[in-house]
Design a protein around this motif. Structure first.
Motif, PDB file in Angstrom:
ATOM      1  N   SER A 347      -7.502   6.646 -89.502  1.00  0.00           N
ATOM      2  CA  SER A 347      -7.579   7.817 -88.644  1.00  0.00           C
ATOM      3  C   SER A 347      -7.369   9.108 -89.445  1.00  0.00           C
ATOM      4  O   SER A 347      -8.092  10.091 -89.276  1.00  0.00           O
ATOM      5  N   ILE A 348      -6.374   9.088 -90.323  1.00  0.00           N
ATOM      6  CA  ILE A 348      -6.065  10.272 -91.143  1.00  0.00           C
ATOM      7  C   ILE A 348      -7.196  10.568 -92.117  1.00  0.00           C
ATOM      8  O   ILE A 348      -7.651  11.712 -92.251  1.00  0.00           O
ATOM      9  N   MET A 349      -7.687   9.540 -92.788  1.00  0.00           N
ATOM     10  CA  MET A 349      -8.758   9.735 -93.767  1.00  0.00           C
ATOM     11  C   MET A 349     -10.015  10.272 -93.099  1.00  0.00           C
ATOM     12  O   MET A 349     -10.704  11.152 -93.640  1.00  0.00           O
ATOM     13  N   ALA A 350     -10.317   9.758 -91.910  1.00  0.00           N
ATOM     14  CA  ALA A 350     -11.504  10.206 -91.196  1.00  0.00           C
ATOM     15  C   ALA A 350     -11.387  11.678 -90.817  1.00  0.00           C
ATOM     16  O   ALA A 350     -12.357  12.446 -90.921  1.00  0.00           O
ATOM     17  N   GLU A 351     -10.190  12.102 -90.389  1.00  0.00           N
ATOM     18  CA  GLU A 351     -10.027  13.506 -90.016  1.00  0.00           C
ATOM     19  C   GLU A 351     -10.127  14.420 -91.231  1.00  0.00           C
ATOM     20  O   GLU A 351     -10.768  15.481 -91.167  1.00  0.00           O
ATOM     21  N   ILE A 352      -9.526  14.021 -92.332  1.00  0.00           N
ATOM     22  CA  ILE A 352      -9.606  14.848 -93.543  1.00  0.00           C
ATOM     23  C   ILE A 352     -11.057  15.016 -93.977  1.00  0.00           C
ATOM     24  O   ILE A 352     -11.504  16.123 -94.292  1.00  0.00           O
ATOM     25  N   LYS A 353     -11.799  13.926 -93.980  1.00  0.00           N
ATOM     26  CA  LYS A 353     -13.212  13.987 -94.358  1.00  0.00           C
ATOM     27  C   LYS A 353     -13.988  14.908 -93.424  1.00  0.00           C
ATOM     28  O   LYS A 353     -14.808  15.722 -93.864  1.00  0.00           O
ATOM     29  N   ALA A 354     -13.733  14.800 -92.126  1.00  0.00           N
ATOM     30  CA  ALA A 354     -14.426  15.635 -91.146  1.00  0.00           C
ATOM     31  C   ALA A 354     -14.100  17.112 -91.354  1.00  0.00           C
ATOM     32  O   ALA A 354     -14.984  17.972 -91.299  1.00  0.00           O
ATOM     33  N   VAL A 355     -12.840  17.404 -91.606  1.00  0.00           N
ATOM     34  CA  VAL A 355     -12.427  18.798 -91.813  1.00  0.00           C
ATOM     35  C   VAL A 355     -13.084  19.373 -93.071  1.00  0.00           C
ATOM     36  O   VAL A 355     -13.617  20.490 -93.061  1.00  0.00           O
ATOM     37  N   LEU A 356     -13.064  18.607 -94.158  1.00  0.00           N
ATOM     38  CA  LEU A 356     -13.656  19.094 -95.408  1.00  0.00           C
ATOM     39  C   LEU A 356     -15.168  19.273 -95.282  1.00  0.00           C
ATOM     40  O   LEU A 356     -15.756  20.159 -95.911  1.00  0.00           O
ATOM     41  N   ALA A 357     -15.800  18.426 -94.476  1.00  0.00           N
ATOM     42  CA  ALA A 357     -17.248  18.514 -94.275  1.00  0.00           C
ATOM     43  C   ALA A 357     -17.618  19.474 -93.138  1.00  0.00           C
ATOM     44  O   ALA A 357     -18.795  19.646 -92.830  1.00  0.00           O
ATOM     45  N   LYS A 358     -16.574  20.060 -92.523  1.00  0.00           N
ATOM     46  CA  LYS A 358     -16.784  20.987 -91.394  1.00  0.00           C
ATOM     47  C   LYS A 358     -17.548  20.298 -90.255  1.00  0.00           C
ATOM     48  O   LYS A 358     -18.483  20.845 -89.682  1.00  0.00           O
ATOM     49  N   ARG A 359     -17.128  19.093 -89.943  1.00  0.00           N
ATOM     50  CA  ARG A 359     -17.701  18.329 -88.842  1.00  0.00           C
ATOM     51  C   ARG A 359     -16.624  18.059 -87.789  1.00  0.00           C
ATOM     52  O   ARG A 359     -15.428  18.071 -88.086  1.00  0.00           O
ATOM     53  N   GLY A 360     -17.076  17.745 -86.584  1.00  0.00           N
ATOM     54  CA  GLY A 360     -16.138  17.548 -85.494  1.00  0.00           C
ATOM     55  C   GLY A 360     -15.557  16.161 -85.385  1.00  0.00           C
ATOM     56  O   GLY A 360     -14.589  15.946 -84.653  1.00  0.00           O
ATOM     57  N   GLY A 361     -16.165  15.198 -86.079  1.00  0.00           N
ATOM     58  CA  GLY A 361     -15.650  13.836 -85.996  1.00  0.00           C
ATOM     59  C   GLY A 361     -16.076  13.112 -84.726  1.00  0.00           C
ATOM     60  O   GLY A 361     -15.464  12.110 -84.341  1.00  0.00           O
ATOM     61  N   ALA A 362     -17.136  13.599 -84.065  1.00  0.00           N
ATOM     62  CA  ALA A 362     -17.617  12.968 -82.830  1.00  0.00           C
ATOM     63  C   ALA A 362     -18.570  11.819 -83.154  1.00  0.00           C
ATOM     64  O   ALA A 362     -19.094  11.734 -84.265  1.00  0.00           O
ATOM     65  N   PRO A 363     -18.834  10.925 -82.188  1.00  0.00           N
ATOM     66  CA  PRO A 363     -19.786   9.820 -82.429  1.00  0.00           C
ATOM     67  C   PRO A 363     -21.172  10.348 -82.767  1.00  0.00           C
ATOM     68  O   PRO A 363     -21.662  11.291 -82.141  1.00  0.00           O
ATOM     69  N   LEU A 364     -21.818   9.733 -83.732  1.00  0.00           N
ATOM     70  CA  LEU A 364     -23.154  10.174 -84.143  1.00  0.00           C
ATOM     71  C   LEU A 364     -24.186   9.979 -83.023  1.00  0.00           C
ATOM     72  O   LEU A 364     -25.161  10.725 -82.944  1.00  0.00           O
ATOM     73  N   ARG A 365     -23.977   9.003 -82.151  1.00  0.00           N
ATOM     74  CA  ARG A 365     -24.939   8.762 -81.076  1.00  0.00           C
ATOM     75  C   ARG A 365     -24.997   9.936 -80.098  1.00  0.00           C
ATOM     76  O   ARG A 365     -25.983  10.111 -79.371  1.00  0.00           O
ATOM     77  N   ASP A 366     -23.932  10.745 -80.068  1.00  0.00           N
ATOM     78  CA  ASP A 366     -23.893  11.890 -79.159  1.00  0.00           C
ATOM     79  C   ASP A 366     -24.419  13.162 -79.818  1.00  0.00           C
ATOM     80  O   ASP A 366     -24.413  14.223 -79.182  1.00  0.00           O
ATOM     81  N   LYS A 367     -24.834  13.061 -81.068  1.00  0.00           N
ATOM     82  CA  LYS A 367     -25.316  14.238 -81.789  1.00  0.00           C
ATOM     83  C   LYS A 367     -26.767  14.509 -81.406  1.00  0.00           C
ATOM     84  O   LYS A 367     -27.643  13.653 -81.570  1.00  0.00           O
ATOM     85  N   ALA A 368     -27.032  15.687 -80.866  1.00  0.00           N
ATOM     86  CA  ALA A 368     -28.375  16.032 -80.415  1.00  0.00           C
ATOM     87  C   ALA A 368     -29.323  16.264 -81.574  1.00  0.00           C
ATOM     88  O   ALA A 368     -30.510  15.928 -81.513  1.00  0.00           O
ATOM     89  N   ASP A 369     -28.804  16.826 -82.657  1.00  0.00           N
ATOM     90  CA  ASP A 369     -29.634  17.150 -83.818  1.00  0.00           C
ATOM     91  C   ASP A 369     -29.540  16.020 -84.842  1.00  0.00           C
ATOM     92  O   ASP A 369     -28.800  15.047 -84.662  1.00  0.00           O
ATOM     93  N   VAL A 370     -30.289  16.154 -85.943  1.00  0.00           N
ATOM     94  CA  VAL A 370     -30.230  15.172 -87.022  1.00  0.00           C
ATOM     95  C   VAL A 370     -28.882  15.259 -87.730  1.00  0.00           C
ATOM     96  O   VAL A 370     -28.170  16.265 -87.635  1.00  0.00           O
ATOM     97  N   ILE A 371     -28.519  14.222 -88.461  1.00  0.00           N
ATOM     98  CA  ILE A 371     -27.228  14.188 -89.145  1.00  0.00           C
ATOM     99  C   ILE A 371     -27.163  15.248 -90.234  1.00  0.00           C
ATOM    100  O   ILE A 371     -26.185  15.994 -90.344  1.00  0.00           O
ATOM    101  N   HIS A 372     -28.222  15.318 -91.054  1.00  0.00           N
ATOM    102  CA  HIS A 372     -28.276  16.291 -92.141  1.00  0.00           C
ATOM    103  C   HIS A 372     -29.315  17.359 -91.807  1.00  0.00           C
ATOM    104  O   HIS A 372     -30.485  17.028 -91.587  1.00  0.00           O
ATOM    105  N   PRO A 373     -28.929  18.634 -91.755  1.00  0.00           N
ATOM    106  CA  PRO A 373     -29.868  19.701 -91.400  1.00  0.00           C
ATOM    107  C   PRO A 373     -31.108  19.692 -92.290  1.00  0.00           C
ATOM    108  O   PRO A 373     -30.999  19.589 -93.507  1.00  0.00           O
ATOM    109  N   ARG A 374     -32.281  19.779 -91.672  1.00  0.00           N
ATOM    110  CA  ARG A 374     -33.535  19.731 -92.409  1.00  0.00           C
ATOM    111  C   ARG A 374     -33.709  20.931 -93.344  1.00  0.00           C
ATOM    112  O   ARG A 374     -34.364  20.832 -94.379  1.00  0.00           O
ATOM    113  N   GLN A 375     -33.106  22.079 -92.969  1.00  0.00           N
ATOM    114  CA  GLN A 375     -33.303  23.270 -93.802  1.00  0.00           C
ATOM    115  C   GLN A 375     -32.676  23.120 -95.184  1.00  0.00           C
ATOM    116  O   GLN A 375     -33.032  23.833 -96.116  1.00  0.00           O
ATOM    117  N   ASN A 376     -31.746  22.163 -95.316  1.00  0.00           N
ATOM    118  CA  ASN A 376     -31.128  21.942 -96.623  1.00  0.00           C
ATOM    119  C   ASN A 376     -32.122  21.410 -97.648  1.00  0.00           C
ATOM    120  O   ASN A 376     -31.869  21.450 -98.845  1.00  0.00           O
TER     121      ASN A 376
END
Length: 390
Positions: A347-376
């Motif tokens: 749980s702790i490792m997952a939160e640290i990773k999410a914070v460093l990646a500036k992500r919310g830590g929500a389930p990927l199935r609920d993500k409306a957009d792609v995982i990695h932004p296409r503009q990158n």
């Protein structure tokens, strides 16, 4: 970061055994893929693979091409187009929906600027650096220049300089911009030989400081080691803070709380987790951490514990700003229903990773957009001026 370290170690082992090697690097992706640009895999002439460029789908075909690269001693750009439903013709059966560009380079041990040596130069310092790689998307049969140079934080360059001074100057400008923004990018340079550049930002490993050497800290250290993080364990109890209990830690310290920072040099990728189960020790350490610009400070235990510590600090006259409060996470970890020390560590490792990646830590199935932004993956077109080309 762990992948880079593993590749360097595997390369050194191959050198001792007299084996030839080649380095396969994902240099561009359009659409979906298992790995993103910057993923690497070292291949030895006897078929040993270190690192990964996919989920296992591309490795077999890349191995065959890497052996050809070793024989010819010439870099090769390979395209895997999985947008074609008939991807069975590639012999890989990907199931993704993207176009993946893999650059495979022979490693010449006699060349002091070969790609592995540049990765070693990056690993020598705990600093962000930029690696510049050139290839030709327009003509895959043309000479693939490959990994050119590394620019370190002080803008010092290690590697080969290009004979085209204008292009070299433009690439150095790209590298300096990447150091400033912290973001990798792509650009296409038009000229006699159209070239695409991958300007890759390399960041050092996360530095995790575990304040507390109890039994529940052991699985946290073990998980961090799997990710290749740099780990420091610190506690005031000499019988707890030992290398025998934490063999995977980079360093284990016995220290008073007010002296913890005298042993550590925190940076923008240093995170702390307070878990001594000693309220006064955690409070004393937190007092010294608050003024630092850290990305994450976790406090094990109920929310009221952290609130109480902050109240005490305010009573002492310590001003806790909104910015400082934002990096404090108490209870530390994501809500995954963790109960055991191993689950809490996850749980702790997952939160640290999410914070460093500036992500919310929500389930990927609920993500409306792609995982990695296409503009990158956008390739910016650049035309060198005559003055730059001179």
């Amino acid at each position: 970061m762990k992948e880079v370290k593993d590749i360097v170690l595997a390369y050194d082992a191959a050198q001792r055994e007299g084996k030839q090697t080649a380095l396969a690097t994902v240099v561009h992706v359009q659409g979906s893929s298992y790995r993103r640009p910057g993923a690497r895999m070292l291949v030895t002439d006897d078929g040993k693979l270190t690192g990964a460029i996919s989920g296992g789908c591309l490795e077999g075909d890349a191995l065959r091409k890497a052996r050809l690269v070793m024989v010819q001693q010439q870099a090769m750009l390979v395209t895997y187009d999985t947008t074609d439903e008939d991807d069975a013709q590639l012999g890989v059966g990907l199931g993704c929906n993207g176009i993946i560009q893999i650059l495979i380079e022979p490693i010449d041990a006699k060349n002091p600027s070969n790609p592995i040596q540049l990765l070693k130069a990056f690993l020598r310092h705990r600093q962000t650096a930029v690696l510049v790689t050139l290839f030709s998307l327009a003509d895959k049969k043309a000479e693939q220049i490959g990994t050119c140079f590394l620019m370190e934080q002080n803008q010092e360059i290690t590697g080969c300089l290009l004979p085209d001074e204008g292009l070299q100057a433009a690439l150095e400008a790209n590298a300096r911009e990447a150091l400033q923004t912290g973001a990798s990018s792509f650009a296409a340079y038009e000229g006699a030989q159209p070239l695409t550049v991958f300007v890759e930002v390399l960041k050092p490993a996360v530095s995790l400081v575990v304040v507390g050497a109890g039994n529940d800290a052991i699985p946290l250290v073990q998980l961090a080691a799997v990710l290749g993080w740099q780990i420091t364990v610190v506690d005031g109890r000499a019988n707890y803070a030992t290398t025998a209990r934490f063999p995977l830690a980079t360093q284990v310290l016995v220290s008073k709380p007010e002296q913890v920072l005298s042993h550590i040099s925190p940076d923008s990728l240093t995170v702390f987790v307070l878990m001594t189960h000693n309220y006064n020790y955690d409070l004393a350490v937190l007092r010294h951490l608050l003024p630092l610009q850290l990305p994450y400070i976790g406090a094990l235990g109920p929310k009221k514990k952290l609130d109480r510590m902050l109240d005490e600090l305010r009573e002492e006259g310590v001003r806790v700003t909104d910015v400082q409060r934002q990096v404090l996470h108490g209870p530390t970890g994501l809500d995954i229903g963790a109960e055991t020390s191993e689950e809490i560590a996850l749980s702790i490792m997952a939160e640290i990773k999410a914070v460093l990646a500036k992500r919310g830590g929500a389930p990927l199935r609920d993500k409306a957009d792609v995982i990695h932004p296409r503009q990158n993956a956008l390739i910016r077109k650049v035309t060198l001026t005559r003055q730059e080309q001179a």
